[in-house]
Design an enzyme around this catalytic site. Structure first.
Site, PDB file in Angstrom:
ATOM      1  N   ARG A  60      -5.428  -6.715   5.586  1.00 29.70           N
ATOM      2  CA  ARG A  60      -5.373  -8.089   5.683  1.00 29.70           C
ATOM      3  C   ARG A  60      -6.570  -8.953   5.295  1.00 29.70           C
ATOM      4  NH1 ARG A  60      -3.878  -7.477  11.702  1.00 29.70           N
ATOM      5  NH2 ARG A  60      -5.584  -6.428  11.381  1.00 29.70           N
ATOM      6  N   SER A  86      -0.387  -6.672  15.761  1.00 29.97           N
ATOM      7  CA  SER A  86       0.210  -6.430  16.796  1.00 29.97           C
ATOM      8  C   SER A  86      -0.207  -7.063  17.957  1.00 29.97           C
ATOM      9  CB  SER A  86       0.251  -4.888  16.917  1.00 29.97           C
ATOM     10  OG  SER A  86       0.892  -4.307  15.719  1.00 29.97           O
TER      11      SER A  86
END
Ligand code: PNS
Length: 176
Positions: free
Chosen positions: A104, A142
Site C-alpha cells: 500500500r 483489516s
C-alpha cells in the site's frame, strides 16, 4: 538483423500464484490484488493463515468460505485454502513458486521485504512478487476495518459486500 528472443506463449505454462494473508477480514484492497493478478497468472490461490496462538474475528473456515463465495463467479481461477505453519511449505504443497503480496505504501515495505528475504532463505526457488494497491485502497487495512466495524461505523466502502454482511451479523449478534 538482430535476433529477437520470443517470449514463450502464456498457454505453454500454467502459472499459479499464492496470495497469503490473515484476511481477518478480507478487504476490497485484497480483492483488487487478486483480480489484477489474474491478468498475469493463470490461477491464484488465496492462502488463509491459521495461527493457533492468535484470536481471530472470523474463524479459519469462515474466512475461507467468505472469500471463496466472493470469488465464486471466477470459477477455478481462484482457489481459497487455509494453511498453518510456514508459508513456503504451503507454497510447495500447491506446486506454485510465486508468492504475491500487495504493497500500500512505503511503510509496508520494511516488513514485506523482511518476509520476502526470510522466505527466500527458506526456499530459494520461491519468488515474492508485489503489486501496488490502488490509490483508493491505500488507506484500507483489516485492522482499520475491525476497529471501525467494532465501533458501529460503516465499512461498506472498505470490504466486499459479503464480508460487510458477515461483519454486520457478527456485531448485531455481539450487541445482544
Ligand atoms: O495479512 P498478514 O497478516 O500481513 O499476512 C502475513 C503472512 C500470513 C503472509 C505471514 O505472517 C506468514 O507467511 N505467516 C506464516 C509463517 C511463516 O511462514 N513465517 C516466515 C515468514 S516471516
Amino acid at each position: 538483423m538482430a535476433k529477437v528472443n520470443r517470449v514463450k506463449s502464456r498457454n505453454q505454462t500454467n502459472i499459479t500464484a499464492v496470495f497469503p494473508g490473515s484476511f481477518d477480514p478480507f478487504t476490497k484492497g485484497h480483492a483488487d490484488i487478486v483480480e489484477r493478478a489474474l491478468a498475469i497468472f493463470d490461477r491464484v490461490i488465496v492462502g488463509v493463515l491459521h495461527n493457533p496462538s492468535k484470536t481471530y474475528l472470523f474463524e479459519e473456515q469462515e474466512r475461507v468460505a467468505l472469500i471463496a463465495k466472493h470469488f465464486e463467479r471466477l470459477g477455478d481461477r481462484v482457489a481459497v485454502e487455509s494453511f498453518s505453519g510456514l508459508l513456503v511449505d504451503f507454497v510447495a504443497r500447491t506446486g506454485s513458486r510465486v508468492v504475491l503480496r500487495g504493497l500500500r505504501a512505503v511503510s509496508d515495505f520494511d516488513y514485506e521485504a523482511q518476509m520476502a528475504l526470510v522466505n527466500r532463505r527458506l526456499a530459494p526457488q520461491v519468488e515474492t512478487l508485489f503489486l501496488t494497491s490502488r490509490e483508493e485502497h491505500s488507506y484500507i487495512s483489516s485492522s482499520v476495518v475491525k476497529q471501525v466495524a467494532t465501533l458501529g461505523g460503516d465499512v461498506s466502502e472498505m470490504v466486499p459486500a459479503i464480508i460487510n454482511q458477515a461483519l454486520k451479523r457478527l456485531y448485531r449478534h455481539r450487541a445482544k
